[in-house]
Motif scaffolding. Structure first.
Motif, short mmCIF file in Angstrom:
data_model
loop_
_atom_site.label_atom_id
_atom_site.label_comp_id
_atom_site.label_asym_id
_atom_site.label_seq_id
_atom_site.Cartn_x
_atom_site.Cartn_y
_atom_site.Cartn_z
N UNK A 20 1.27 4.36 -7.53
CA UNK A 20 2.20 5.36 -8.08
C UNK A 20 3.50 4.70 -8.53
N UNK A 21 3.94 3.70 -7.76
CA UNK A 21 5.21 3.05 -8.11
C UNK A 21 5.08 2.19 -9.37
N UNK A 22 3.86 2.03 -9.87
CA UNK A 22 3.65 1.30 -11.12
C UNK A 22 3.42 2.23 -12.31
N UNK A 23 3.69 3.52 -12.12
CA UNK A 23 3.38 4.49 -13.18
C UNK A 23 4.08 4.16 -14.49
N UNK A 24 5.32 3.66 -14.42
CA UNK A 24 6.03 3.29 -15.66
C UNK A 24 5.32 2.13 -16.36
N UNK A 25 4.83 1.19 -15.58
CA UNK A 25 4.07 0.08 -16.13
C UNK A 25 2.81 0.60 -16.86
N UNK A 26 2.05 1.45 -16.15
CA UNK A 26 0.82 2.00 -16.74
C UNK A 26 1.12 2.79 -18.01
N UNK A 27 2.25 3.52 -18.01
CA UNK A 27 2.63 4.28 -19.21
C UNK A 27 2.88 3.34 -20.39
N UNK A 28 3.50 2.19 -20.10
CA UNK A 28 3.76 1.21 -21.16
C UNK A 28 2.47 0.67 -21.75
N UNK A 29 1.49 0.39 -20.89
CA UNK A 29 0.20 -0.10 -21.38
C UNK A 29 -0.49 0.98 -22.20
N UNK A 30 -0.44 2.20 -21.69
CA UNK A 30 -1.09 3.33 -22.34
C UNK A 30 -0.54 3.58 -23.75
N UNK A 31 0.79 3.42 -23.90
CA UNK A 31 1.43 3.58 -25.21
C UNK A 31 0.80 2.66 -26.25
N UNK A 32 0.37 1.49 -25.79
CA UNK A 32 -0.21 0.49 -26.69
C UNK A 32 -1.74 0.65 -26.80
N UNK A 33 -2.29 1.62 -26.07
CA UNK A 33 -3.70 2.00 -26.15
C UNK A 33 -4.67 0.89 -25.75
N UNK A 34 -4.33 0.18 -24.68
CA UNK A 34 -5.23 -0.84 -24.13
C UNK A 34 -5.69 -0.35 -22.75
N UNK A 35 -6.99 -0.39 -22.47
CA UNK A 35 -7.48 0.10 -21.17
C UNK A 35 -7.12 -0.82 -20.01
N UNK A 36 -6.98 -0.22 -18.83
CA UNK A 36 -6.63 -0.93 -17.61
C UNK A 36 -7.66 -0.61 -16.53
N UNK A 37 -7.96 -1.58 -15.71
CA UNK A 37 -8.80 -1.34 -14.53
C UNK A 37 -8.13 -1.97 -13.31
N UNK A 38 -8.58 -1.57 -12.14
CA UNK A 38 -8.00 -2.09 -10.89
C UNK A 38 -9.09 -2.78 -10.10
N UNK A 39 -8.79 -3.99 -9.61
CA UNK A 39 -9.74 -4.76 -8.81
C UNK A 39 -9.03 -5.32 -7.59
N UNK A 40 -9.80 -5.50 -6.53
CA UNK A 40 -9.25 -6.04 -5.29
C UNK A 40 -9.40 -7.56 -5.25
#
Length: 114
Positions: A20-40
């Motif tokens: 949740x604390x990275x929501x601004x980061x994710x919003x920035x990626x989303x603006x540029x329309x590149x998909x993101x995934x999360x891995x451990x």
């Protein structure tokens, strides 16, 4: 088995990591329309996790984070030399960082970090 969609990979250390604390980061990626995934990834340092994430990403871009920083890494860089490191508490910079991670994939100029 289907091909995975190419994504920027965000490395988490464990399942309790708060994205949740990275929501601004994710919003920035989303603006540029590149998909993101999360891995451990089990590595201790955020830089190591970011680098391993970049190696595992079909787009060659990985993100790591810890209590203080968010790190953008690119697979062709030296493991100890990430592309960007930003203070996690600076929401404006986090959004720009997300956009820049996506822009790295797209090959367009970076936005200036504040």
């Amino acid at each position: 088995m289907g091909m995975d969609k190419p994504t920027i990979v965000v490395a988490i250390k464990n399942d309790t990591d708060d994205l949740k604390e990275l929501s601004d980061f994710f919003n920035g990626v989303e603006e540029e329309e590149i998909p993101v995934s999360v891995k451990k990834f089990e590595f201790n340092s955020a830089t190591e996790r970011a680098y391993q994430a970049a190696l595992s990403s079909h787009l060659s871009v990985g993100i790591g984070f810890d209590d203080k920083s968010v790190i953008v890494h690119y697979k062709n860089l030296h493991e100890d030399e990430p592309l960007f490191v930003a203070d996690k508490s600076n929401k404006v910079n986090l959004r720009i960082l997300g956009a820049n991670a996506a822009r790295l994939v797209k090959g367009v100029p970076f936005k200036k970090l504040n």
